[in-house]
Design a protein around this motif. Structure first.
Motif, PDB file in Angstrom:
ATOM      1  N   ASP A   1     -13.237   0.917  -0.010  1.00  0.00           N
ATOM      2  CA  ASP A   1     -13.388   1.773  -1.006  1.00  0.00           C
ATOM      3  C   ASP A   1     -13.031   1.102  -2.226  1.00  0.00           C
ATOM      4  OD1 ASP A   1     -14.654   4.044  -0.302  1.00  0.00           O
ATOM      5  OD2 ASP A   1     -12.908   4.941   0.704  1.00  0.00           O
TER       6      ASP A   1
ATOM      7  N   PRO B   1     -13.281  -1.711  -5.646  1.00  0.00           N
ATOM      8  CA  PRO B   1     -14.446  -2.116  -6.479  1.00  0.00           C
ATOM      9  C   PRO B   1     -14.596  -3.542  -6.116  1.00  0.00           C
ATOM     10  CG  PRO B   1     -12.370  -1.234  -7.843  1.00  0.00           C
ATOM     11  CD  PRO B   1     -11.881  -1.331  -6.361  1.00  0.00           C
TER      12      PRO B   1
ATOM     13  N   SER C   1     -15.406   4.125  -5.164  1.00  0.00           N
ATOM     14  CA  SER C   1     -15.484   3.002  -6.530  1.00  0.00           C
ATOM     15  C   SER C   1     -16.973   2.688  -6.616  1.00  0.00           C
ATOM     16  CB  SER C   1     -14.654   1.630  -5.681  1.00  0.00           C
ATOM     17  OG  SER C   1     -15.424   1.332  -4.583  1.00  0.00           O
TER      18      SER C   1
END
Length: 297
Positions: A34, A36, A54
């Motif tokens: 989860d 970036p 993200s």
């Protein structure tokens, strides 16, 4: 473990496939990502779980993310819904489906920790089973080697794996019965560099090597009938490698026996031509190799 096996787990029984994918893809591990730049954390075979925290919301950026994830070759991508997204975004699912990667929706209330635990427990059980079956096949092949028959070795391997098995000679001709590929295809496969397994018409061929040269090969392949997958591919290759070693030892023993038989036969005939039989060690060895049969001269 394959994706279709994972979907049989209790934690994933409520999963829904968004776009069709290859459910035979192998699952190496389950991982929650989860963060970036999600593709940085994805390796081939990852059963990827995400809440989409993200993920971008722009369709163009979702397509780029889907393409980047697809390039990482995950086993599947699972999205918990509904929360950040009400459903798996089509712009992200399409690039994944184009590469045959299953896209799945999972009810948000299912804990990812439970999914990870069940997937990894299944993988560990499979690995333990592979080791147990490998040991059983190893012992069976060793016993078959005592018969001195390449046919017995091939049949033992076929019985242990539930796969088709054929042993080939150095000329590509089959030494045992079975559904053998074309001789030319076998010859080409044997001629490839290296001593490792190589693909051959829907199966795997393991070369039989003696003194650095190839004396043939052992081919294993799943049965074409539905439900005839038999053993896992890694177990099949491991067992075929052991069978190739056993076949090599049998061929070496046969060659040594032939050389000794010719040498002793020559010495025996030479003794007869000289008109005397000394009963020395060489003559006696020839006598016992012939089965101790009495001869009338």
């Amino acid at each position: 473990m394959r994706v279709l096996d994972a979907l049989k787990l209790a934690s994933l029984c409520g999963a829904r496939e968004v776009l069709p994918g290859e459910q035979t893809r192998e699952v190496m591990l389950a991982h929650v990502v989860d963060l970036p730049e999600a593709p940085r954390w994805v390796t081939p075979g990852t059963f990827l779980l995400s809440t989409s925290l993200s993920w971008p919301r722009d369709p163009a950026r979702l397509r780029v993310l889907g393409e980047d994830l697809a390039a990482c070759e995950p086993a599947a991508v699972v999205l918990a819904v509904p929360h950040f997204f009400a459903a798996f975004p089509p712009d992200l699912a399409a690039p994944l489906a184009a590469r045959g990667i299953p896209t799945l929706e999972l009810p948000y209330e299912v804990p990812f920790a439970r999914v990870v635990q069940e997937v990894h427990a299944h993988i560990l059980r499979e690995q333990a089973d592979v080791l147990r079956r490998s040991e059983r096949i190893h012992r069976a092949l060793t016993r078959a080697a005592l018969s001195g028959s390449v046919t017995d070795v091939a049949q033992t391997l076929a019985d242990g794996l539930g796969w088709q098995t054929v042993v080939f000679g150095r000329d590509g001709q089959p030494l045992t019965r079975g559904n053998a590929p074309d001789v030319a295809a076998v010859t080409v496969a044997l001629a490839r560099p290296g001593t490792g397994p190589r693909d051959l018409t829907g199966g795997t061929l393991v070369p039989v090597t003696l003194r650095g040269g190839r004396e043939g090969g052992v081919r294993v392949a799943p049965h074409p009938a539905p439900g005839g997958l038999g053993a896992a591919p890694d177990l099949a290759v491991r067992a075929a490698e052991h069978a190739a070693t056993v076949v090599g030892l049998l061929l070496l023993a046969q060659h040594a026996a032939s050389v000794r038989e010719a040498r002793l036969g020559y010495a025996f005939v030479n003794t007869l031509l000289k008109g005397r039989f000394t009963g020395g060690p060489t003559a006696q060895e020839k006598f016992f190799l012939d089965g101790g049969r009495q001869r009338t001269l």
